[in-house]
Enzyme design. Structure first.
Site, PDB file in Angstrom:
ATOM      1  N   HIS A  64      64.928  51.590  40.055  1.00 60.28           N
ATOM      2  CA  HIS A  64      64.293  51.147  38.798  1.00 60.28           C
ATOM      3  C   HIS A  64      65.344  50.504  37.875  1.00 60.28           C
ATOM      4  CE1 HIS A  64      61.462  51.447  35.353  1.00 60.28           C
ATOM      5  NE2 HIS A  64      62.559  51.708  34.663  1.00 60.28           N
ATOM      6  N   GLU A  65      66.474  51.191  37.684  1.00 61.07           N
ATOM      7  CA  GLU A  65      67.534  50.656  36.808  1.00 61.07           C
ATOM      8  C   GLU A  65      68.110  49.355  37.355  1.00 61.07           C
ATOM      9  OE1 GLU A  65      68.045  51.743  33.869  1.00 61.07           O
ATOM     10  OE2 GLU A  65      66.847  53.560  34.110  1.00 61.07           O
TER      11      GLU A  65
ATOM     12  N   HIS B 113      65.850  46.525  36.577  1.00 57.15           N
ATOM     13  CA  HIS B 113      65.930  46.040  35.187  1.00 57.15           C
ATOM     14  C   HIS B 113      67.037  44.988  35.138  1.00 57.15           C
ATOM     15  CE1 HIS B 113      63.166  48.310  32.722  1.00 57.15           C
ATOM     16  NE2 HIS B 113      63.681  49.494  33.005  1.00 57.15           N
TER      17      HIS B 113
ATOM     18  N   GLU C 225      58.853  47.658  32.233  1.00 61.06           N
ATOM     19  CA  GLU C 225      58.838  48.895  33.024  1.00 61.06           C
ATOM     20  C   GLU C 225      58.082  48.694  34.336  1.00 61.06           C
ATOM     21  OE1 GLU C 225      60.555  51.933  32.326  1.00 61.06           O
ATOM     22  OE2 GLU C 225      61.407  50.279  31.234  1.00 61.06           O
TER      23      GLU C 225
HETATM   24 ZN   LIG Z   1      62.832  51.288  32.670  1.00 61.52          ZN
END
Ligand SMILES: [Zn+2]
Length: 271
Positions: A130-131, A134, A186
């Protein structure tokens, strides 16, 4: 030849400026059409400078076994993203708070508290994917572009705007990220994260089970996950979407859920 009338000159300058700005927009892949005033090269240079200052201010782990393991998981995931060719760096912060964050330029930070809370390596890989995504989707510099505009961003990259730079650095040190991500950001980091962790060989359901763990901790002990929640709005609805995304992928018998070396790392950080 007659000189350009002044009005024409202004129009030509405006067009040239628009072209220059256009070249700063993410032009390919996941960043196609996104508004970003910073070139990838400048983003990586800014990340180097921020990472050097973060190193002086946050208690980074020097334990080579722990950092090496986290780096190995991260590099494995990065290889399955559009930014596989860029140099990524993974850091471990000695901090019991459950948090992980990415800054511009391929630097990802994982707290020891997150490792303690992630029961299996696929859960750790879920938050890291997830990071990382981003970063791949350039969400931090997109936010900086909206907040600051071209002039301040250019001076920031050149090191000519210490006030803006210190504000950004303080936000990262204090909040564990640059800013609160939008729901769209997100969802994009979740979907890209599920795909890249699956391609790297980690069970993508690990992301959903880690998010469930974080939600349940938020109910039991909100302060332990406060920083993660303040920058990454997390809801039950997002977990449902992550599971649905994971279930779209073809079944594979070789996906990693856990690894004895990961459990050894967890024992090491808690000793
Ligand atoms: Zn996030």
């Amino acid at each position: 030849m007659k000189p350009f009338p002044r009005a024409h000159f202004t129009v030509v300058m405006a067009l040239l400026l628009a072209l220059a700005l256009g070249s700063g927009c993410g032009s390919a892949g996941v960043n196609k059409g996104d508004f970003n005033l910073m070139s990838l090269q400048d983003e990586w240079a800014l990340g180097q400078k921020l990472a050097a200052d973060i190193e002086r201010q946050l208690p980074l782990s020097q334990d080579q076994a722990v950092v090496g393991y986290v780096n190995q998981v991260g590099q494995r995931i990065v290889r399955h993203t559009e930014m596989a060719q860029m140099p990524w760096t993974f850091h471990v912060v000695n901090d019991p708070a459950i948090n992980a964050f990415a800054i511009p330029g391929g630097h990802v930070y994982v707290n020891t508290g997150l490792i303690a809370a992630a029961d299996s390596v696929s859960e750790l890989a879920g938050v890291m994917a997830h990071e990382i995504n981003h970063g791949v989707a350039r969400h931090s510099t997109e936010q900086l572009s909206k907040a600051y505009g071209l002039e301040i961003l250019a001076s920031l990259v050149l090191g000519q705007n210490p006030a803006a730079y210190q504000t950004i650095l303080a936000q990262i040190i204090g909040g564990g990220a640059l800013a609160r991500f939008s729901r769209d950001a997100e969802n994009e980091a979740d979907v890209l994260g599920v795909r890249s962790m699956y391609q790297a060989g980690y069970d993508p359901r690990g992301m959903a089970s880690m998010f469930e763990e974080l939600l349940s901790r938020e109910k039991r002990s909100p302060s332990s996950v406060q920083r993660f929640f303040s920058t990454h709005p997390l809801t039950a609805d997002r977990i449902t979407k992550v599971m649905a995304e994971a279930q779209k992928l073809p079944a594979r018998g070789d996906l990693i859920t856990d690894d004895p070396n990961y459990q050894a790392i967890r024992r090491q950080i808690s000793s």
